[in-house]
Design a protein around this motif. Structure first.
Motif, PDB file in Angstrom:
ATOM      1  N   ILE A   1       0.837  -1.194   0.000  1.00  0.00           N
ATOM      2  CA  ILE A   1       0.000   0.000   0.000  1.00  0.00           C
ATOM      3  C   ILE A   1       0.877   1.252   0.000  1.00  0.00           C
ATOM      4  N   VAL A   2       0.606   2.134  -0.963  1.00  0.00           N
ATOM      5  CA  VAL A   2       1.279   3.433  -1.036  1.00  0.00           C
ATOM      6  C   VAL A   2       0.295   4.483  -0.538  1.00  0.00           C
ATOM      7  N   THR A   3       0.665   5.190   0.518  1.00  0.00           N
ATOM      8  CA  THR A   3      -0.226   6.171   1.135  1.00  0.00           C
ATOM      9  C   THR A   3       0.362   7.573   1.015  1.00  0.00           C
ATOM     10  N   ILE A   4      -0.419   8.482   0.448  1.00  0.00           N
ATOM     11  CA  ILE A   4      -0.086   9.905   0.485  1.00  0.00           C
ATOM     12  C   ILE A   4      -0.964  10.493   1.575  1.00  0.00           C
ATOM     13  N   GLU A   5      -0.349  10.875   2.651  1.00  0.00           N
ATOM     14  CA  GLU A   5      -1.048  11.194   3.900  1.00  0.00           C
ATOM     15  C   GLU A   5      -2.220  12.156   3.692  1.00  0.00           C
ATOM     16  N   GLY A   6      -3.427  11.685   4.043  1.00  0.00           N
ATOM     17  CA  GLY A   6      -4.624  12.508   3.977  1.00  0.00           C
ATOM     18  C   GLY A   6      -5.189  12.715   2.588  1.00  0.00           C
ATOM     19  N   ILE A   7      -4.568  12.112   1.561  1.00  0.00           N
ATOM     20  CA  ILE A   7      -5.005  12.362   0.182  1.00  0.00           C
ATOM     21  C   ILE A   7      -5.336  11.086  -0.573  1.00  0.00           C
ATOM     22  N   ASP A   8      -4.469  10.075  -0.488  1.00  0.00           N
ATOM     23  CA  ASP A   8      -4.683   8.884  -1.317  1.00  0.00           C
ATOM     24  C   ASP A   8      -4.052   7.661  -0.657  1.00  0.00           C
ATOM     25  N   ARG A   9      -4.699   6.507  -0.888  1.00  0.00           N
ATOM     26  CA  ARG A   9      -4.148   5.234  -0.459  1.00  0.00           C
ATOM     27  C   ARG A   9      -4.416   4.245  -1.599  1.00  0.00           C
ATOM     28  N   CYS A  10      -3.353   3.628  -2.125  1.00  0.00           N
ATOM     29  CA  CYS A  10      -3.503   2.825  -3.333  1.00  0.00           C
ATOM     30  C   CYS A  10      -2.560   1.634  -3.291  1.00  0.00           C
ATOM     31  N   ALA A  11      -3.016   0.476  -3.752  1.00  0.00           N
ATOM     32  CA  ALA A  11      -2.157  -0.694  -3.908  1.00  0.00           C
ATOM     33  C   ALA A  11      -1.242  -0.469  -5.107  1.00  0.00           C
ATOM     34  N   CYS A  12       0.072  -0.610  -4.909  1.00  0.00           N
ATOM     35  CA  CYS A  12       1.014  -0.319  -5.984  1.00  0.00           C
ATOM     36  C   CYS A  12       2.338  -1.007  -5.692  1.00  0.00           C
ATOM     37  N   CYS A  13       2.985  -1.524  -6.756  1.00  0.00           N
ATOM     38  CA  CYS A  13       4.245  -2.249  -6.582  1.00  0.00           C
ATOM     39  C   CYS A  13       5.478  -1.404  -6.892  1.00  0.00           C
ATOM     40  N   ALA A  14       5.287  -0.184  -7.403  1.00  0.00           N
ATOM     41  CA  ALA A  14       6.409   0.611  -7.926  1.00  0.00           C
ATOM     42  C   ALA A  14       7.087   1.462  -6.859  1.00  0.00           C
ATOM     43  N   PRO A  15       8.330   1.911  -7.133  1.00  0.00           N
ATOM     44  CA  PRO A  15       9.023   2.833  -6.222  1.00  0.00           C
ATOM     45  C   PRO A  15       8.345   4.195  -6.199  1.00  0.00           C
ATOM     46  N   HIS A  16       8.406   4.856  -5.053  1.00  0.00           N
ATOM     47  CA  HIS A  16       7.840   6.200  -4.914  1.00  0.00           C
ATOM     48  C   HIS A  16       8.773   7.047  -4.046  1.00  0.00           C
ATOM     49  N   PHE A  17       8.609   8.355  -4.149  1.00  0.00           N
ATOM     50  CA  PHE A  17       9.364   9.278  -3.306  1.00  0.00           C
ATOM     51  C   PHE A  17       8.860   9.188  -1.864  1.00  0.00           C
ATOM     52  N   PRO A  18       9.675   9.608  -0.906  1.00  0.00           N
ATOM     53  CA  PRO A  18       9.211   9.633   0.491  1.00  0.00           C
ATOM     54  C   PRO A  18       8.256  10.773   0.788  1.00  0.00           C
ATOM     55  N   SER A  19       8.171  11.759  -0.115  1.00  0.00           N
ATOM     56  CA  SER A  19       7.213  12.849   0.079  1.00  0.00           C
ATOM     57  C   SER A  19       6.910  13.496  -1.274  1.00  0.00           C
ATOM     58  N   THR A  20       5.835  14.258  -1.306  1.00  0.00           N
ATOM     59  CA  THR A  20       5.340  14.807  -2.575  1.00  0.00           C
ATOM     60  C   THR A  20       6.197  15.931  -3.136  1.00  0.00           C
ATOM     61  N   GLY A  21       7.034  16.564  -2.299  1.00  0.00           N
ATOM     62  CA  GLY A  21       7.818  17.694  -2.766  1.00  0.00           C
ATOM     63  C   GLY A  21       8.756  17.364  -3.905  1.00  0.00           C
ATOM     64  N   SER A  22       9.182  16.087  -4.009  1.00  0.00           N
ATOM     65  CA  SER A  22      10.117  15.679  -5.058  1.00  0.00           C
ATOM     66  C   SER A  22       9.428  15.448  -6.403  1.00  0.00           C
ATOM     67  N   ILE A  23       8.094  15.462  -6.406  1.00  0.00           N
ATOM     68  CA  ILE A  23       7.366  15.188  -7.653  1.00  0.00           C
ATOM     69  C   ILE A  23       7.540  16.323  -8.655  1.00  0.00           C
ATOM     70  N   GLY A  24       7.540  17.561  -8.187  1.00  0.00           N
ATOM     71  CA  GLY A  24       7.613  18.697  -9.103  1.00  0.00           C
ATOM     72  C   GLY A  24       6.261  18.992  -9.731  1.00  0.00           C
TER      73      GLY A  24
END
Length: 384
Positions: free
Chosen positions: A181-204
């Protein structure tokens, strides 16, 4: 089974041991005891990079093992140093984490689900199971970019069956065990197998490029982060070039193009009127008392008006009339006859005058490369 280290999406280098290496038609399939390389999955391609300097061109999973497709072989048992191509990984994480963030706001606003996801080399395709308005897209895009600025935490978890049964999360598949489970705190929770950043600021930047109807829902074309920056730079450079050509301020290019298109339409209308009048003058001047085959040479007359001239001139001959319009490549032609089998004659006519074209017994059309004198002589000699 390979120990997978890519829960830490920003781990770009690691040490590992080679446990298997097999030659294939595409290269060498190398398995390690542990890896930070992400294998293809969930709509995202596998990582690239190097193992002890050996190029890794692709990564995929087979029976729980991560396969590294390498250009050269690696000795089984050898300790190797792995490096992820950070630029590729970062761009993919920006697009994938950005898609989760945007989709979280869309789902919270509309209740729509993500029923299709594909990360291409130039954009991300996101399929929704409902129709979303342009205004709602704009609002969700704005909220997603505000969440980037807020640098919201992104966490990875593996809830057990009981936790999972009590949890609300997005998923395109029904899963009951080993669910990541990949959780973006207070916004989204989704089943996903891929790598993600530790926080949204790196998304750009998160940008919706376009939206279209798709199987009763909506397909969004989106782009994020450095890829979005590249696209913005490319389009700004293109707009700057248009700005210079039109002598307009960059923010006024659309107005300048609209004005230019209006002027162009008026010119086309005037040219069409001029051509029509020229064709009428030609029709009024045509004479052929001999009733033999003859030519009508023109310049700047299009096919429609050439045909009008031919329809009039054909009544003045018992043979054929050739209406020709000269240009830089030679002559465009329309040949008409009420009595000659033009379709059967077309091959010989084209062969004699360096032409190509065809049509019916009553009218053929095409192009000639022969000079004016040769064309005129040929039709003067044509038997009725």
């Amino acid at each position: 089974m390979t120990e997978k280290l890519f829960d830490n999406g920003t781990l770009f280098a690691f040490d590992a041991q080679v446990t298997a290496c097999a030659e294939t038609e595409k290269g060498y399939e190398v398995i390690l005891d542990r890896t930070a390389f992400f294998p293809e999955g969930g709509g995202q391609a596998g990582d690239a990079g190097t193992l002890d300097g050996v190029k890794v061109t692709d990564t995929y999973e087979r029976n729980g093992e991560v396969i590294h497709l390498c250009r050269s072989s690696l000795e089984v048992g050898k300790k190797v140093y792995g490096e992820i191509d950070a630029d590729i990984r970062i761009r993919r994480m920006q697009n994938h984490s950005g898609e989760h963030l945007l989709m979280g706001f869309i789902h919270n606003m509309t209740g729509y689900e993500n029923v299709g996801f594909h990360m291409g080399s130039e954009e991300v395709l996101l399929d929704l199971d409902g129709v979303i308005s342009a205004e709602d897209i704009r609002i969700c895009e704005q909220k997603a970019n505000e969440a980037v600025a807020a640098d919201v935490p992104i966490t990875i978890s593996y809830p057990d069956g009981e936790e999972l049964s009590c949890m609300e999360y997005r998923s395109k598949l029904e899963m009951t065990e080993n669910v990541r489970i990949v959780t973006i705190e207070g916004i989204d929770r989704c089943a996903c197998c891929a790598p993600h950043f530790p926080s949204t600021g790196s998304i750009g930047i998160i940008k919706v490029i376009s939206a279209e109807s798709n199987r009763g829902g909506t397909r969004l074309h989106i782009i994020c982060g450095l890829d979005a920056l590249d696209l913005i730079r490319q389009r700004m450079e293109s707009n700057a070039a248009i700005s210079r050509m039109l002598s307009a301020k960059p923010e006024k290019t659309a107005d300048a193009v609209e004005k230019l298109l209006g002027e162009n339409a008026a010119l086309k209308k005037q040219l069409a009127e001029n051509e029509r009048r020229a064709a009428e003058d030609i029709i009024g001047s045509i004479k052929n008392d001999s009733r033999k085959s003859f030519c009508v040479f023109t310049r700047g007359i299009g096919r429609n008006n050439m045909q009008k001239i031919a329809n009039h001139a054909v009544k003045l001959t018992d043979g054929a009339v050739a209406v020709l319009s000269e240009d830089a490549a030679g002559f465009g032609y329309i040949i008409a006859s009420e009595k000659l089998p033009l379709r059967a004659m077309a091959k010989d006519i084209n062969l004699a005058l360096g032409g190509k074209g065809g049509g019916s017994d009553q009218m053929i059309q095409g192009t000639f490369t022969a000079p004016k004198e040769a064309i005129e002589s040929y039709f003067k000699a044509m038997q009725m």
